[in-house]
Design an enzyme around this catalytic site. Structure first.
Site, PDB file in Angstrom:
ATOM      1  N   CYS A 146       0.833  -1.205   0.000  1.00 48.49           N
ATOM      2  CA  CYS A 146       0.000   0.000   0.000  1.00 48.49           C
ATOM      3  C   CYS A 146       0.872   1.262   0.000  1.00 48.49           C
ATOM      4  O   CYS A 146       1.486   1.564  -1.019  1.00 48.49           O
ATOM      5  CB  CYS A 146      -0.976  -0.072   1.174  1.00 48.49           C
ATOM      6  SG  CYS A 146      -2.429   0.962   0.903  1.00 48.49           S
ATOM      7  N   HIS A 205      -2.957  -5.367   2.028  1.00 45.59           N
ATOM      8  CA  HIS A 205      -2.139  -5.548   3.238  1.00 45.59           C
ATOM      9  C   HIS A 205      -2.045  -7.023   3.646  1.00 45.59           C
ATOM     10  O   HIS A 205      -2.771  -7.452   4.541  1.00 45.59           O
ATOM     11  CB  HIS A 205      -2.763  -4.775   4.401  1.00 45.59           C
ATOM     12  CG  HIS A 205      -2.724  -3.296   4.227  1.00 45.59           C
ATOM     13  ND1 HIS A 205      -1.635  -2.528   4.589  1.00 45.59           N
ATOM     14  CD2 HIS A 205      -3.636  -2.433   3.737  1.00 45.59           C
ATOM     15  CE1 HIS A 205      -1.881  -1.259   4.319  1.00 45.59           C
ATOM     16  NE2 HIS A 205      -3.087  -1.176   3.804  1.00 45.59           N
ATOM     17  N   GLU A 228      -0.003  -8.257   5.499  1.00 45.95           N
ATOM     18  CA  GLU A 228       0.443  -8.286   6.900  1.00 45.95           C
ATOM     19  C   GLU A 228      -0.705  -8.180   7.895  1.00 45.95           C
ATOM     20  O   GLU A 228      -0.499  -8.361   9.095  1.00 45.95           O
ATOM     21  CB  GLU A 228       1.471  -7.158   7.148  1.00 45.95           C
ATOM     22  CG  GLU A 228       0.916  -5.733   7.191  1.00 45.95           C
ATOM     23  CD  GLU A 228       0.681  -5.097   5.816  1.00 45.95           C
ATOM     24  OE1 GLU A 228       0.718  -5.821   4.795  1.00 45.95           O
ATOM     25  OE2 GLU A 228       0.430  -3.877   5.765  1.00 45.95           O
TER      26      GLU A 228
HETATM   27  N1  GLN Z   1      -3.662   6.248   1.197  1.00 45.69           N
HETATM   28  C1  GLN Z   1      -2.327   6.003   1.685  1.00 45.69           C
HETATM   29  C2  GLN Z   1      -1.295   6.752   0.847  1.00 45.69           C
HETATM   30  O1  GLN Z   1      -1.620   7.296  -0.156  1.00 45.69           O
HETATM   31  C3  GLN Z   1      -2.025   4.519   1.667  1.00 45.69           C
HETATM   32  C4  GLN Z   1      -2.962   3.785   2.609  1.00 45.69           C
HETATM   33  C5  GLN Z   1      -2.409   2.534   3.208  1.00 45.69           C
HETATM   34  O2  GLN Z   1      -1.212   2.297   3.233  1.00 45.69           O
HETATM   35  N2  GLN Z   1      -3.314   1.739   3.749  1.00 45.69           N
HETATM   36  O3  GLN Z   1      -0.164   6.812   1.220  1.00 45.69           O
END
Ligand code: GLN
Length: 190
Positions: free
Chosen positions: A78, A170, A172
């Site tokens: 992410c 995710h 994790e």
């Molecule tokens: N929206 C976050 C970003 O742009 C990422 C969100 C996340 O890691 N769950 O950095």
């Protein structure tokens, strides 16, 4: 196997626990010297602008580029995927490593209310993964060396480029260590 986890912001504790479940020794990375002797590295989810700003402040940007460029198997989830990437679809500048040849669209699936879970088939992983997307990016475009391993609605959400793996979701957070195990297997291939 020493599994580094960039521990500046975000869900690094969950990555450390997943690395331990995968049979590795988790090592929290906060300073350049912490990168020495690692077999793998995870960059967690969180807020990519904050991770970038802190990495810059702690002098980690160039050491991370060097380690990843030298073949350190690296996973970004992410915000970690965004930090690894070469650009975003937004005009707003942010610190990115530029090691993964993709352009990401941040918060592409919508805001917090649009966070969702789904079962996802990922090339190289046997059986579906339960994937949790939280204000997740998708990948807008990929460079020639990037392999797309999973998509949602035609948008890449898992990619690999040589020693780099990145997921919009995710792994994790679900007690599923298969992506971390896959990363440990990359060792020796680069
Ligand atoms: N929206 C976050 C970003 O742009 C990422 C969100 C996340 O890691 N769950 O950095």
């Amino acid at each position: 196997m020493r599994f580094g986890v960039l521990a500046l912001q975000g869900d690094f504790r969950e990555h450390a626990a997943t690395a331990a479940a995968a049979g590795a020794e988790p090592v929290l990375v906060r300073l350049p010297g912490d990168l020495a002797g690692l077999d793998a590295l995870a960059i967690p989810g969180g807020e990519s602008t904050t991770i970038g700003r802190l990495a810059d402040r702690y002098g980690l940007v160039e050491p991370l580029r060097r380690a990843i460029g030298a073949g350190l198997p690296t996973l970004g989830t992410c915000a970690g995927m965004i930090f690894l990437a070469s650009g975003t679809t937004s005009d707003r500048p942010q610190v990115q490593l530029g090691m993964l040849d993709v352009v990401v669209h941040r918060n592409a699936f919508g805001s917090q209310v649009s966070s969702f879970e789904t079962d996802l088939d990922v090339i190289g992983i046997a059986g579906p993964m339960h994937a949790v997307f939280i204000r997740a990016p998708w990948i807008d475009s990929v460079g020639p060396g990037v392999e797309v391993l999973a998509e949602v609605d035609g948008h890449p959400v898992v990619v690999r480029q040589e020693n780099i793996l990145a997921t919009s979701f995710h792994p994790e957070l679900t007690g599923d260590d298969r992506i971390h195990r896959l990363l440990l297997q990359i060792r020796g291939r680069v």
